[in-house]
Design a protein around this motif. Sequence first.
Motif, short mmCIF file in Angstrom:
data_model
loop_
_atom_site.label_atom_id
_atom_site.label_comp_id
_atom_site.label_asym_id
_atom_site.label_seq_id
_atom_site.Cartn_x
_atom_site.Cartn_y
_atom_site.Cartn_z
N LEU A 107 7.37 6.06 -0.36
CA LEU A 107 7.62 7.57 0.18
C LEU A 107 6.90 7.92 1.35
CD1 LEU A 107 7.79 9.11 -3.44
CD2 LEU A 107 9.80 8.51 -2.13
N ILE A 108 5.86 7.42 1.31
CA ILE A 108 4.91 8.06 2.47
C ILE A 108 5.22 7.17 3.80
CG2 ILE A 108 2.48 8.17 3.32
CD1 ILE A 108 1.49 8.33 0.55
N GLY B 243 3.88 2.54 -9.80
CA GLY B 243 3.65 3.78 -9.28
C GLY B 243 2.90 3.93 -7.79
N VAL B 244 2.13 3.06 -7.58
CA VAL B 244 1.34 3.12 -6.24
C VAL B 244 2.56 2.65 -5.20
CG1 VAL B 244 -0.28 1.84 -4.96
CG2 VAL B 244 -0.96 2.76 -7.22
N ALA C 159 11.77 5.62 -9.09
CA ALA C 159 11.12 6.56 -9.88
C ALA C 159 11.99 7.31 -10.80
CB ALA C 159 10.35 7.78 -8.88
N THR D 122 0.10 2.85 5.21
CA THR D 122 0.49 2.64 3.91
C THR D 122 1.63 1.62 3.82
OG1 THR D 122 2.23 4.39 4.48
CG2 THR D 122 0.40 5.23 3.39
N ILE E 195 5.83 2.86 -5.36
CA ILE E 195 6.76 4.05 -5.16
C ILE E 195 5.97 4.95 -4.07
CG2 ILE E 195 7.74 5.88 -6.09
CD1 ILE E 195 8.35 4.19 -8.53
N ALA E 196 4.85 5.40 -4.38
CA ALA E 196 4.04 6.64 -3.64
C ALA E 196 3.82 5.97 -1.92
CB ALA E 196 2.87 6.90 -4.09
N LEU E 197 3.42 4.65 -1.96
CA LEU E 197 3.44 4.05 -0.56
C LEU E 197 4.63 4.12 0.12
CD1 LEU E 197 1.01 1.29 -1.29
CD2 LEU E 197 0.50 3.13 0.04
#
Length: 227
Positions: free
Chosen positions: A100-101, A93-94, A140, A64, A96-98
Amino acid sequence: MQTLRSRVAFSLLLVVFYLTLMPFVVHGFGMIGIGLSDDAARNSYLFADGQSVGNAAMMLHILTGTILVALAPLQLIRGIRQRYNRLHRALGGVLIALALITGLAGMTYIPLRGTIGGPVMSVAFFLYGLCLFTSALMLARMARTRNREGHWAWGLRLFWLALGSWLYRLHYTLWYLLTGGVGSKSDFSGPFDLVQNFAFFLPYLLAVQIWIMRNRSVHQGALVTGL
């Protein structure tokens, strides 16, 4: 004319960035390949036999994190922000997700396995992961609350944090080219290594914060996000 020059300069910087990023990406996916192999522990200190959770966390962190670095600069392209707003929002959004992970996986790995550089590196890298994770959460939140100023500020913070792993390696590359590696040791215990534990993200965060404070009013609502 000035706008044209700015666009050309930005395009050149983007090309240079991706050229320097290529070895980083190849290395990242190479490490994932090692992690999936049967003899991962013998090929890299990042992995250990019988440590499935730690090994999985590291592979997820690398995967990630590599994608995060590769995609983050695309958010700076004005044409995408203004003409393809839905793509900009989806990419945000992608990212932010990356982030976070990546942050969570790194913060999971460190308590389980530690780092090769010992306690100082572990504390610094955990702090980096926490900053990355927090910035993604805040960005976010700013998007959900339609806070344009907050979106701009936290977006800048997350952008520079997203480049952290690339900046870390860039610092080492430049240092070895300039000095041959003075103050750096194989176990990352040298003076340069100790400074570098924090230098790849804290100075950039400080510079970004100063920029935000000086330009907050000018850049209020500057990003066209469709919020």
